[in-house]
Design a protein around this motif. Structure first.
Motif, PDB file in Angstrom:
ATOM      1  N   CYS A 278      30.888  57.650  50.276  1.00  0.00           N
ATOM      2  CA  CYS A 278      31.610  58.920  50.142  1.00  0.00           C
ATOM      3  C   CYS A 278      31.648  59.441  48.703  1.00  0.00           C
ATOM      4  O   CYS A 278      32.138  60.540  48.460  1.00  0.00           O
ATOM      5  CB  CYS A 278      33.025  58.785  50.698  1.00  0.00           C
ATOM      6  SG  CYS A 278      34.119  57.704  49.745  1.00  0.00           S
ATOM      7  N   CYS A 279      31.172  58.650  47.741  1.00  0.00           N
ATOM      8  CA  CYS A 279      31.092  59.034  46.321  1.00  0.00           C
ATOM      9  C   CYS A 279      32.450  59.320  45.681  1.00  0.00           C
ATOM     10  O   CYS A 279      32.549  60.056  44.704  1.00  0.00           O
ATOM     11  CB  CYS A 279      30.167  60.232  46.133  1.00  0.00           C
ATOM     12  SG  CYS A 279      28.479  59.892  46.650  1.00  0.00           S
ATOM     13  N   ILE A 280      33.514  58.745  46.236  1.00  0.00           N
ATOM     14  CA  ILE A 280      34.840  58.880  45.648  1.00  0.00           C
ATOM     15  C   ILE A 280      35.189  57.564  44.959  1.00  0.00           C
ATOM     16  O   ILE A 280      34.897  56.487  45.473  1.00  0.00           O
ATOM     17  CB  ILE A 280      35.888  59.225  46.726  1.00  0.00           C
ATOM     18  CG1 ILE A 280      35.515  60.547  47.408  1.00  0.00           C
ATOM     19  CG2 ILE A 280      37.283  59.321  46.111  1.00  0.00           C
ATOM     20  CD1 ILE A 280      36.420  60.905  48.570  1.00  0.00           C
ATOM     21  N   GLU A 281      35.825  57.655  43.785  1.00  0.00           N
ATOM     22  CA  GLU A 281      36.143  56.450  43.028  1.00  0.00           C
ATOM     23  C   GLU A 281      37.270  55.652  43.672  1.00  0.00           C
ATOM     24  O   GLU A 281      38.227  56.211  44.201  1.00  0.00           O
ATOM     25  CB  GLU A 281      36.538  56.822  41.600  1.00  0.00           C
ATOM     26  CG  GLU A 281      35.379  57.272  40.761  1.00  0.00           C
ATOM     27  CD  GLU A 281      35.763  57.451  39.317  1.00  0.00           C
ATOM     28  OE1 GLU A 281      36.947  57.693  39.019  1.00  0.00           O
ATOM     29  OE2 GLU A 281      34.857  57.346  38.474  1.00  0.00           O
ATOM     30  N   MET A 282      37.122  54.335  43.600  1.00  0.00           N
ATOM     31  CA  MET A 282      38.146  53.391  44.060  1.00  0.00           C
ATOM     32  C   MET A 282      38.706  52.698  42.832  1.00  0.00           C
ATOM     33  O   MET A 282      37.978  52.404  41.889  1.00  0.00           O
ATOM     34  CB  MET A 282      37.534  52.328  44.975  1.00  0.00           C
ATOM     35  CG  MET A 282      36.826  52.852  46.181  1.00  0.00           C
ATOM     36  SD  MET A 282      35.954  51.524  47.031  1.00  0.00           S
ATOM     37  CE  MET A 282      34.604  51.209  45.884  1.00  0.00           C
ATOM     38  N   HIS A 283      39.985  52.407  42.840  1.00  0.00           N
ATOM     39  CA  HIS A 283      40.638  51.701  41.747  1.00  0.00           C
ATOM     40  C   HIS A 283      40.657  50.214  42.095  1.00  0.00           C
ATOM     41  O   HIS A 283      41.241  49.827  43.099  1.00  0.00           O
ATOM     42  CB  HIS A 283      42.052  52.254  41.568  1.00  0.00           C
ATOM     43  CG  HIS A 283      42.786  51.623  40.453  1.00  0.00           C
ATOM     44  ND1 HIS A 283      44.153  51.616  40.391  1.00  0.00           N
ATOM     45  CD2 HIS A 283      42.378  50.982  39.340  1.00  0.00           C
ATOM     46  CE1 HIS A 283      44.533  50.999  39.296  1.00  0.00           C
ATOM     47  NE2 HIS A 283      43.478  50.602  38.643  1.00  0.00           N
ATOM     48  N   LEU A 284      40.025  49.389  41.272  1.00  0.00           N
ATOM     49  CA  LEU A 284      39.986  47.952  41.489  1.00  0.00           C
ATOM     50  C   LEU A 284      40.783  47.259  40.387  1.00  0.00           C
ATOM     51  O   LEU A 284      40.610  47.565  39.203  1.00  0.00           O
ATOM     52  CB  LEU A 284      38.552  47.431  41.489  1.00  0.00           C
ATOM     53  CG  LEU A 284      37.754  47.748  42.743  1.00  0.00           C
ATOM     54  CD1 LEU A 284      37.165  49.133  42.681  1.00  0.00           C
ATOM     55  CD2 LEU A 284      36.672  46.739  42.946  1.00  0.00           C
ATOM     56  N   ASN A 285      41.645  46.344  40.785  1.00  0.00           N
ATOM     57  CA  ASN A 285      42.456  45.580  39.845  1.00  0.00           C
ATOM     58  C   ASN A 285      42.189  44.104  40.116  1.00  0.00           C
ATOM     59  O   ASN A 285      42.523  43.599  41.175  1.00  0.00           O
ATOM     60  CB  ASN A 285      43.935  45.918  40.018  1.00  0.00           C
ATOM     61  CG  ASN A 285      44.779  45.202  39.003  1.00  0.00           C
ATOM     62  OD1 ASN A 285      45.028  44.018  39.137  1.00  0.00           O
ATOM     63  ND2 ASN A 285      45.224  45.920  37.990  1.00  0.00           N
ATOM     64  N   LEU A 286      41.586  43.433  39.145  1.00  0.00           N
ATOM     65  CA  LEU A 286      41.201  42.033  39.264  1.00  0.00           C
ATOM     66  C   LEU A 286      42.167  41.182  38.450  1.00  0.00           C
ATOM     67  O   LEU A 286      42.397  41.456  37.271  1.00  0.00           O
ATOM     68  CB  LEU A 286      39.775  41.848  38.738  1.00  0.00           C
ATOM     69  CG  LEU A 286      39.203  40.451  38.744  1.00  0.00           C
ATOM     70  CD1 LEU A 286      38.832  40.044  40.161  1.00  0.00           C
ATOM     71  CD2 LEU A 286      37.995  40.380  37.847  1.00  0.00           C
ATOM     72  N   HIS A 287      42.743  40.167  39.090  1.00  0.00           N
ATOM     73  CA  HIS A 287      43.670  39.263  38.412  1.00  0.00           C
ATOM     74  C   HIS A 287      43.182  37.832  38.602  1.00  0.00           C
ATOM     75  O   HIS A 287      42.875  37.417  39.714  1.00  0.00           O
ATOM     76  CB  HIS A 287      45.084  39.414  38.973  1.00  0.00           C
ATOM     77  CG  HIS A 287      46.048  38.410  38.434  1.00  0.00           C
ATOM     78  ND1 HIS A 287      46.469  38.410  37.115  1.00  0.00           N
ATOM     79  CD2 HIS A 287      46.651  37.354  39.022  1.00  0.00           C
ATOM     80  CE1 HIS A 287      47.293  37.398  36.927  1.00  0.00           C
ATOM     81  NE2 HIS A 287      47.429  36.741  38.069  1.00  0.00           N
ATOM     82  N   ILE A 288      43.128  37.090  37.515  1.00  0.00           N
ATOM     83  CA  ILE A 288      42.707  35.688  37.554  1.00  0.00           C
ATOM     84  C   ILE A 288      43.967  34.825  37.558  1.00  0.00           C
ATOM     85  O   ILE A 288      44.743  34.852  36.618  1.00  0.00           O
ATOM     86  CB  ILE A 288      41.844  35.324  36.324  1.00  0.00           C
ATOM     87  CG1 ILE A 288      40.726  36.333  36.112  1.00  0.00           C
ATOM     88  CG2 ILE A 288      41.321  33.901  36.450  1.00  0.00           C
ATOM     89  CD1 ILE A 288      39.781  36.480  37.263  1.00  0.00           C
ATOM     90  N   ASP A 289      44.158  34.066  38.622  1.00  0.00           N
ATOM     91  CA  ASP A 289      45.295  33.150  38.737  1.00  0.00           C
ATOM     92  C   ASP A 289      44.806  31.770  38.321  1.00  0.00           C
ATOM     93  O   ASP A 289      44.196  31.044  39.108  1.00  0.00           O
ATOM     94  CB  ASP A 289      45.826  33.133  40.167  1.00  0.00           C
ATOM     95  CG  ASP A 289      47.118  32.365  40.302  1.00  0.00           C
ATOM     96  OD1 ASP A 289      47.401  31.511  39.441  1.00  0.00           O
ATOM     97  OD2 ASP A 289      47.848  32.615  41.281  1.00  0.00           O
ATOM     98  N   GLU A 290      45.036  31.424  37.059  1.00  0.00           N
ATOM     99  CA  GLU A 290      44.545  30.154  36.507  1.00  0.00           C
ATOM    100  C   GLU A 290      45.223  28.948  37.158  1.00  0.00           C
ATOM    101  O   GLU A 290      44.602  27.905  37.336  1.00  0.00           O
ATOM    102  CB  GLU A 290      44.755  30.116  34.988  1.00  0.00           C
ATOM    103  CG  GLU A 290      43.929  31.114  34.220  1.00  0.00           C
ATOM    104  CD  GLU A 290      42.453  30.766  34.186  1.00  0.00           C
ATOM    105  OE1 GLU A 290      42.103  29.592  34.397  1.00  0.00           O
ATOM    106  OE2 GLU A 290      41.652  31.685  33.955  1.00  0.00           O
ATOM    107  N   TYR A 291      46.482  29.083  37.504  1.00  0.00           N
ATOM    108  CA  TYR A 291      47.222  27.952  38.071  1.00  0.00           C
ATOM    109  C   TYR A 291      46.636  27.524  39.418  1.00  0.00           C
ATOM    110  O   TYR A 291      46.393  26.345  39.656  1.00  0.00           O
ATOM    111  CB  TYR A 291      48.699  28.315  38.222  1.00  0.00           C
ATOM    112  CG  TYR A 291      49.550  27.170  38.714  1.00  0.00           C
ATOM    113  CD1 TYR A 291      49.906  26.131  37.866  1.00  0.00           C
ATOM    114  CD2 TYR A 291      49.971  27.112  40.035  1.00  0.00           C
ATOM    115  CE1 TYR A 291      50.671  25.069  38.313  1.00  0.00           C
ATOM    116  CE2 TYR A 291      50.738  26.062  40.500  1.00  0.00           C
ATOM    117  CZ  TYR A 291      51.088  25.044  39.635  1.00  0.00           C
ATOM    118  OH  TYR A 291      51.840  23.987  40.095  1.00  0.00           O
ATOM    119  N   TYR A 292      46.407  28.497  40.307  1.00  0.00           N
ATOM    120  CA  TYR A 292      45.850  28.198  41.633  1.00  0.00           C
ATOM    121  C   TYR A 292      44.329  28.301  41.678  1.00  0.00           C
ATOM    122  O   TYR A 292      43.719  28.081  42.712  1.00  0.00           O
ATOM    123  CB  TYR A 292      46.455  29.128  42.687  1.00  0.00           C
ATOM    124  CG  TYR A 292      47.910  28.845  42.944  1.00  0.00           C
ATOM    125  CD1 TYR A 292      48.306  27.716  43.636  1.00  0.00           C
ATOM    126  CD2 TYR A 292      48.899  29.711  42.482  1.00  0.00           C
ATOM    127  CE1 TYR A 292      49.645  27.449  43.866  1.00  0.00           C
ATOM    128  CE2 TYR A 292      50.237  29.456  42.706  1.00  0.00           C
ATOM    129  CZ  TYR A 292      50.605  28.326  43.404  1.00  0.00           C
ATOM    130  OH  TYR A 292      51.926  28.068  43.633  1.00  0.00           O
TER     131      TYR A 292
END
Length: 68
Positions: free
Chosen positions: A39-53
């Motif tokens: 669809c050529c519409i931007e998506m917001h991606l939020n990446l979080h690294i959980d070091e503990y798990y």
């Protein structure tokens, strides 16, 4: 945590198209936009690294949502 690239299947929040995105955990937490190839519409991606798990958490949202 191993610093290799993971491939994750996500769904576009706008059109529902299934997409595979590459996640690089070596850069730490990330907040970026990626365009849906359907669809050529931007998506917001939020990446979080959980070091503990030792997990990668990915949140995908449309940018037309309002936060107060």
């Amino acid at each position: 945590m191993p610093h290799d690239i993971k491939v994750q299947r996500i769904e576009c929040p706008h059109c529902g198209h299934h997409i595979r995105v590459s996640l690089d955990a070596s850069e730490g937490d990330q907040d970026y936009y990626e365009e849906c190839p359907a669809c050529c519409i931007e998506m917001h991606l939020n990446l979080h690294i959980d070091e503990y798990y030792k997990k990668i958490q990915l949140a995908v949202a449309s940018d037309n949502e309002q936060y107060f």
